[in-house]
Write an enzyme that holds these catalytic residues in place. Structure first.
Site, PDB file in Angstrom:
ATOM      1  N   HIS A 108       0.842  -1.204   0.000  1.00 24.44           N
ATOM      2  CA  HIS A 108       0.000   0.000   0.000  1.00 24.44           C
ATOM      3  C   HIS A 108       0.876   1.253   0.000  1.00 24.44           C
ATOM      4  CE1 HIS A 108      -3.892   1.919   1.777  1.00 24.44           C
ATOM      5  NE2 HIS A 108      -3.247   2.784   1.010  1.00 24.44           N
ATOM      6  N   PHE A 147       2.493   6.732  -5.090  1.00 23.10           N
ATOM      7  CA  PHE A 147       3.603   7.421  -5.750  1.00 23.10           C
ATOM      8  C   PHE A 147       3.114   8.597  -6.603  1.00 23.10           C
ATOM      9  CE2 PHE A 147       7.320   4.155  -5.763  1.00 23.10           C
ATOM     10  CZ  PHE A 147       7.298   4.155  -4.377  1.00 23.10           C
ATOM     11  N   ARG A 148       1.792   8.821  -6.684  1.00 23.36           N
ATOM     12  CA  ARG A 148       1.199  10.038  -7.269  1.00 23.36           C
ATOM     13  C   ARG A 148       1.504  10.230  -8.757  1.00 23.36           C
ATOM     14  NH1 ARG A 148      -1.941  10.528  -2.826  1.00 23.36           N
ATOM     15  NH2 ARG A 148      -0.837  11.245  -0.975  1.00 23.36           N
ATOM     16  N   HIS A 188      -5.154  -0.520   5.938  1.00 20.47           N
ATOM     17  CA  HIS A 188      -4.899   0.310   7.127  1.00 20.47           C
ATOM     18  C   HIS A 188      -5.976   0.154   8.222  1.00 20.47           C
ATOM     19  CE1 HIS A 188      -7.620   2.790   4.781  1.00 20.47           C
ATOM     20  NE2 HIS A 188      -6.668   3.325   4.040  1.00 20.47           N
ATOM     21  N   ASP A 213       1.127   2.795   3.700  1.00 22.45           N
ATOM     22  CA  ASP A 213       0.218   3.849   3.225  1.00 22.45           C
ATOM     23  C   ASP A 213       1.009   5.133   3.008  1.00 22.45           C
ATOM     24  OD1 ASP A 213      -2.052   5.131   2.377  1.00 22.45           O
ATOM     25  OD2 ASP A 213      -2.976   5.319   4.344  1.00 22.45           O
ATOM     26  N   HIS A 243       2.855  14.513   0.349  1.00 21.02           N
ATOM     27  CA  HIS A 243       2.158  15.739  -0.057  1.00 21.02           C
ATOM     28  C   HIS A 243       3.133  16.904  -0.076  1.00 21.02           C
ATOM     29  CE1 HIS A 243      -1.898  14.057   0.203  1.00 21.02           C
ATOM     30  NE2 HIS A 243      -1.607  13.564   1.389  1.00 21.02           N
ATOM     31  N   PRO A 272      -4.737  14.561   4.029  1.00 17.67           N
ATOM     32  CA  PRO A 272      -4.416  13.503   4.978  1.00 17.67           C
ATOM     33  C   PRO A 272      -3.272  12.611   4.500  1.00 17.67           C
ATOM     34  CG  PRO A 272      -6.364  12.909   3.728  1.00 17.67           C
ATOM     35  CD  PRO A 272      -5.989  14.298   3.290  1.00 17.67           C
ATOM     36  N   GLY A 273      -2.434  12.208   5.443  1.00 18.86           N
ATOM     37  CA  GLY A 273      -1.352  11.276   5.136  1.00 18.86           C
ATOM     38  C   GLY A 273       0.003  11.941   5.158  1.00 18.86           C
TER      39      GLY A 273
END
Length: 449
Positions: A74, A77-78, A259, A330, A334, A344-345
């Site tokens: 999980h 890599f965008r 998650h 996960d 950003h 988030p994240g």
């Protein structure tokens, strides 16, 4: 691939995998694979000769642990479309720095990855970069539209082992039911981000208001609003998890729960597994290492939220017992502005091992063999990757060299990832990846970054 034909002897190491924890063997690597494990007498002779007689390159691990490279089921890599946050190259560099050799990438890119062709394109680019093997997952519904499933007919499980709507939930239960039936026929894993969308939507304005209060310096009010939002998000996870377990049971698909963060979801999943259902679940390092209590900071916002201490302890015990199958990061990088806006994240690949080592091994006495299982062998089995996850002849020489004694301070500016934000910023962790090998090639060296 460069260096894949080289023969390397990795010696003076503590070898750790799911089955092994010993310091009297060395690893002989040839052609990108583990050729054999070498006993102490033969190792001494090879080292004494400088490896010249056997045409060997010698790698002295200086007593550090050598483990199968970790496998992450999980990661984000965008790429394509959101490469200001991360791209395949920067993400692969972060993976290598974290000791990871194989990763499953989420499809919530721009555009959404909704075809085998798009997945293959990312897989190919990953091989060209050559730092880790990437398996690009495909969305459950076309473009996350919540209804179209025709693209699933074309999937081959050897190319796309997993489908997911990660970051979303398939709202329509009848659509999810049909998707699971299709996946069951193809033996493709359905990985679920379990979150009731209506409850999640109700939590969104509370989070937004909390961020505004934080910006105004009203921390107590921000914490109160976040607590209300998090309670809705707890219900959202619990309700959706129970639904998805029931649908998976009805269709016979392999359900993988992303998650997992609440004790209720753990209980539901373990009950289903004991009843014979094909089900696996992942736990993130941040959910075993942190709680949401007293942490209303903007940069600590994540989905699902950091939970209460009793949830954290339940997750830890599940990983130790094996009720939880795998550790997954996960990894969600950003930009600074995105984090300030409440995205988030956060980046997790480069801190994952150290967080797990502290919270599971040092604090709770989990055996290193069990940790290796959750981070390497178990995800390899789930993904039907028989050639990795263990230190045995014939397996790929995907290896993580770990200094278990090294303490280090987390500084996001030093991350290989483009995402520089970590909830452990400024914290001291123990256990540092000093080198990573991918198919027998050294792709990360702490001394040369």
């Amino acid at each position: 691939m460069e260096n894949i034909g080289r023969k390397i002897l990795i010696y003076n190491a503590r070898l750790v995998d799911e089955l092994t924890d010993r310091d009297d063997l060395a690893i002989l690597v040839s052609g990108g694979k583990i050729e054999k494990l070498v006993d102490r007498q033969e190792t001494s002779a090879l080292v004494a000769s400088g490896g010249s007689k056997a045409g060997l390159e010698l790698f002295d691990a200086h007593g550090q642990a050598v483990m199968p490279a970790f496998i992450d089921m999980h990661a984000h890599f965008r790429d394509p479309g959101l490469t200001q946050k991360e791209d395949l190259e920067s993400g692969s560099k972060a993976a290598a720095a974290g000791g990871f050799g194989t990763l499953v990438l989420m499809p919530n890119t721009s555009p959404v990855v909704s075809s085998q062709e798009a997945a293959l394109a990312n897989d190919k680019r990953g091989r060209e970069i050559g730092l880790a093997e990437l398996f690009q997952s495909v969305s459950i519904t076309q473009g996350f539209d919540g209804k179209t499933l025709s693209h699933l007919e074309c999937l081959d499980r050897t190319v796309v082992p997993l489908i997911t709507e990660d970051g979303h939930e398939v709202q329509d239960s009848s659509v999810m039911y049909e998707a699971m039936k299709m996946a069951a026929k193809k033996k493709i894993i359905v990985s679920c981000h379990c979150e009731d969308p209506f409850l999640a939507e109700a939590a969104r304005p509370l989070r937004k208001a909390a961020l505004e209060k934080l910006s105004a310096g009203e921390k107590e009010e921000a914490a109160r609003l976040l607590a209300k939002a998090d309670e809705l998000l707890r219900l959202a996870e619990d309700v959706a998890t129970d639904r998805n377990i029931r649908l998976a049971a009805a269709t016979g698909c392999h359900l993988h729960l992303c998650h997992v963060s609440t004790a209720h979801c753990l209980e539901s999943a373990v009950r289903a597994k004991k009843a014979g259902q094909e089900l696996s679940l992942e736990v993130t390092p941040h959910h075993i290492g942190l709680t949401g209590v007293g942490m209303p900071g903007i940069f600590n916002i994540v989905n699902p939220p950091l939970r209460a201490e009793e949830d954290r302890q339940a997750l830890i015990e599940a990983l130790i017992s094996g009720d939880a199958d795998v550790v997954a990061t996960d990894h969600a990088p950003h930009t600074e502005q995105d984090k300030k806006n409440g995205s988030p994240g956060f980046s997790g690949l480069e801190t994952a091992f150290a967080v797990c080592y502290k919270n599971l091994v040092l604090d709770k006495g989990m055996r290193m063999k069990a940790l290796s299982s959750r981070m390497s062998a178990s995800p390899a089995r789930l993904l039907s990757l028989a050639d990795r996850g263990l230190l045995k002849p014939g397996c790929r020489a995907d290896l993580a060299v770990v200094d278990l004694a090294q303490s280090w301070t987390v500084q996001g500016r030093d991350f290989q990832s483009k995402g520089k934000f970590s909830p452990w910023e400024g914290s001291e962790l123990t256990g540092k990846i000093s080198a990573t090998f991918h198919e027998g090639r050294k792709v990360f060296d702490l001394d040369n970054i």
